[in-house]
Design an enzyme around this catalytic site. Structure first.
Site, PDB file in Angstrom:
ATOM      1  N   TYR A  13     -11.121 -41.814  55.022  1.00 22.46           N
ATOM      2  CA  TYR A  13     -10.311 -40.689  55.492  1.00 22.46           C
ATOM      3  C   TYR A  13      -9.027 -40.585  54.687  1.00 22.46           C
ATOM      4  CZ  TYR A  13      -7.545 -37.674  58.552  1.00 22.46           C
ATOM      5  OH  TYR A  13      -6.789 -36.653  59.045  1.00 22.46           O
TER       6      TYR A  13
ATOM      7  N   ASP B 210      -6.761 -26.707  63.002  1.00 15.11           N
ATOM      8  CA  ASP B 210      -6.127 -26.972  61.716  1.00 15.11           C
ATOM      9  C   ASP B 210      -5.893 -25.751  60.822  1.00 15.11           C
ATOM     10  OD1 ASP B 210      -6.882 -29.324  62.911  1.00 15.11           O
ATOM     11  OD2 ASP B 210      -7.800 -30.205  61.153  1.00 15.11           O
TER      12      ASP B 210
ATOM     13  N   GLU C  86     -19.921 -30.836  65.487  1.00 15.34           N
ATOM     14  CA  GLU C  86     -18.464 -30.655  65.613  1.00 15.34           C
ATOM     15  C   GLU C  86     -18.150 -29.240  66.114  1.00 15.34           C
ATOM     16  OE1 GLU C  86     -16.425 -31.395  61.918  1.00 15.34           O
ATOM     17  OE2 GLU C  86     -14.443 -31.465  62.874  1.00 15.34           O
TER      18      GLU C  86
HETATM   19  C1  GLC Z   1     -10.045 -31.847  63.224  1.00 20.23           C
HETATM   20  C2  GLC Z   1      -9.852 -30.874  64.371  1.00 20.23           C
HETATM   21  C3  GLC Z   1      -9.021 -31.528  65.452  1.00 20.23           C
HETATM   22  C4  GLC Z   1      -9.694 -32.824  65.894  1.00 20.23           C
HETATM   23  C5  GLC Z   1     -10.005 -33.727  64.707  1.00 20.23           C
HETATM   24  C6  GLC Z   1     -10.907 -34.883  65.093  1.00 20.23           C
HETATM   25  O1  GLC Z   1      -8.840 -32.170  62.610  1.00 20.23           O
HETATM   26  O2  GLC Z   1      -9.288 -29.681  63.931  1.00 20.23           O
HETATM   27  O3  GLC Z   1      -8.847 -30.661  66.539  1.00 20.23           O
HETATM   28  O4  GLC Z   1      -8.907 -33.490  66.808  1.00 20.23           O
HETATM   29  O5  GLC Z   1     -10.673 -33.017  63.694  1.00 20.23           O
HETATM   30  O6  GLC Z   1     -12.082 -34.437  65.692  1.00 20.23           O
END
Ligand code: GLC
Length: 423
Positions: A82, A167, A397
């Site tokens: 990440y 985001d 997701e």
């Molecule tokens: C992305 C999403 C966010 C979420 C993260 C982990 O950044 O936009 O809302 O918490 O992923 O799933």
């Protein structure tokens, strides 16, 4: 697939993503603990393992800072998969965390966990745990009041698009323009190594995300300094509605625990929000919209977060009618509600992250709010569409609102959790 098969699959995802006391959203793309993901995940665990559900939230709050701030990521252990990782955030905290927060759904989740413990006659065993979480929750809500609402309007001002949890929503495009990206430097994204770039934010968006992280580092993650000088400040309609709702649930818990002083304080926060939130109503669009604090301009975007007014408990007949009209209009354009962006917007993209796809957790909040407000048919449609997406395509997701195809990571924790909690 039968309900039983889906239940087994959803539980298997949470179990596989369990890292011992906390759950990663997805093993490859998001290998740490995320704030609002964990809160929703707790609702999933609560359907079969109450202790593990509470533990998820408790682990998250173990990373709370002394000033009440609750980070959006906790890096309990490093993982090269990440970016930006702990060394980029450089908050200097133990455990290592990011320096921004996320939508405060936790108080609402804790109230749900508590109600479920009462219903099972297990409340005695959880009362001390509730007391301890209550103190942490109110500290976080005070932090929002003190650092994320500089004009005292009763809204939540996001200092980073990642704080909103949505985001790359187009709401952040114009407010993001003043962010200086000239010194961001070279970096290697990891998200596009795992997933098709068409589903992800653009390079310009990522440059802005990083420039804001670097700004926070330069301020030593002093939230007062960031509140004063951040180049990006947007009153987010999503976080504002979610915090109002969270304060109502926290008030319920305060009354239950006999915390009179805190109850008065929470009532004051609710009153400020109820008085100030109209600032986020866009008269031209006839919708709730995020607003740039620096220019005062409304984003004018109708997003899935606009429909959280019901969840916030804002019963305003004229505004409710306007939002229901939008819901019906949007519902006639797409197969599955609620797209993250109005499909009639020219920037709508059915698989690009928060510019089109449907997110189960947002639907859960919208559907819950609609049901509580008595809009049963609309609530049923939102819930039905959410469950249909999972039944047909598994636990992604997010999903295309047009054809239901999965977008982003698969075997996603909070999607599986919503299945278990809402089916
Ligand atoms: C992305 C999403 C966010 C979420 C993260 C982990 O950044 O936009 O809302 O918490 O992923 O799933």
């Amino acid at each position: 697939m039968t309900i039983e098969t889906l239940d087994v699959g959803a539980r298997a995802i949470l179990t596989a993503n369990d890292r011992g006391g906390y759950t990663v959203p997805n093993g490859r793309v998001y290998p740490f603990q995320w704030n609002w993901d964990s809160a929703f995940v707790a609702l999933g665990f609560d359907t079969w393992d109450r202790d593990r559900a509470w533990k998820e939230v408790e682990t998250l709050f173990n990373a709370q800072w002394d000033d009440g701030f609750l980070p959006h990521i906790v890096f309990w252990q490093d993982d090269p998969g990440y970016f930006p990782g702990p060394s980029v955030w450089a908050t200097g905290k133990t455990p290592v965390t990011s320096g921004i927060t996320q939508p405060p759904v936790a108080a609402t989740v804790v109230r749900k966990l508590w109600d479920s413990a009462i219903a099972a006659d297990a409340d005695d065993a959880y009362r001390l745990r509730l007391e301890s979480l209550f103190d942490k929750l109110i500290a976080w809500h005070r932090w929002f009041r003190d650092y994320r609402d500089p004009d005292g309007r009763g809204v939540v001002v996001a200092m980073h698009p990642w704080e909103t949890g949505r985001d790359n929503s187009p709401e952040w495009d114009i407010p993001g323009e003043p962010i200086d990206i000239s010194n961001v430097g070279e970096y290697v994204r990891r998200d596009t190594g795992h997933l098709d770039a068409k589903m992800r934010p653009t390079k310009l968006e990522y440059d802005r995300y990083l420039a804001l992280v670097q700004y926070g580092v330069a301020q030593g993650w002093d939230h007062a300094k960031i509140t004063a000088g951040n180049p990006f400040k947007v009153a987010d309609i999503g976080m504002s509605m979610i915090l109002l709702r969270a304060n109502r649930d926290l008030l319920h818990l305060a009354d239950y625990l006999g915390r009179d002083e805190e109850a008065a304080e929470i009532r004051a926060m609710i009153a400020t929000a109820e008085a100030g939130i109209d600032w986020l109503w866009d008269e031209e669009k006839h919708s709730w919209c995020s607003r740039d604090l620096l220019t005062g301009r409304s984003s004018g975007f109708i997003t899935s977060a606009s429909f959280l007014s019901f969840y916030a408990g804002l019963a305003d007949p004229a505004k409710d009618a306007a939002m229901l009209a939008h819901l019906h209009r949007i519902g006639s354009k797409v197969e599955y509600l609620m797209p993250s962006l109005d499909p009639e917007d020219p920037g709508f993209q059915m698989i690009r992250y928060w510019r089109g796809p449907v997110w189960a957790v947002v639907n859960y909040m919208i559907g819950t709010g609609l049901a509580e407000a008595g809009f049963d048919a609309e609530a049923a449609r939102v819930r039905h569409d959410t469950l249909a997406l999972m039944e047909r395509n598994g636990f992604y997701e997010a999903y295309s609102p047009v054809d239901g195809s999965g977008s982003g990571g698969d075997d996603f924790s909070w999607t599986a959790a919503i299945w278990l909690a809402w089916r």
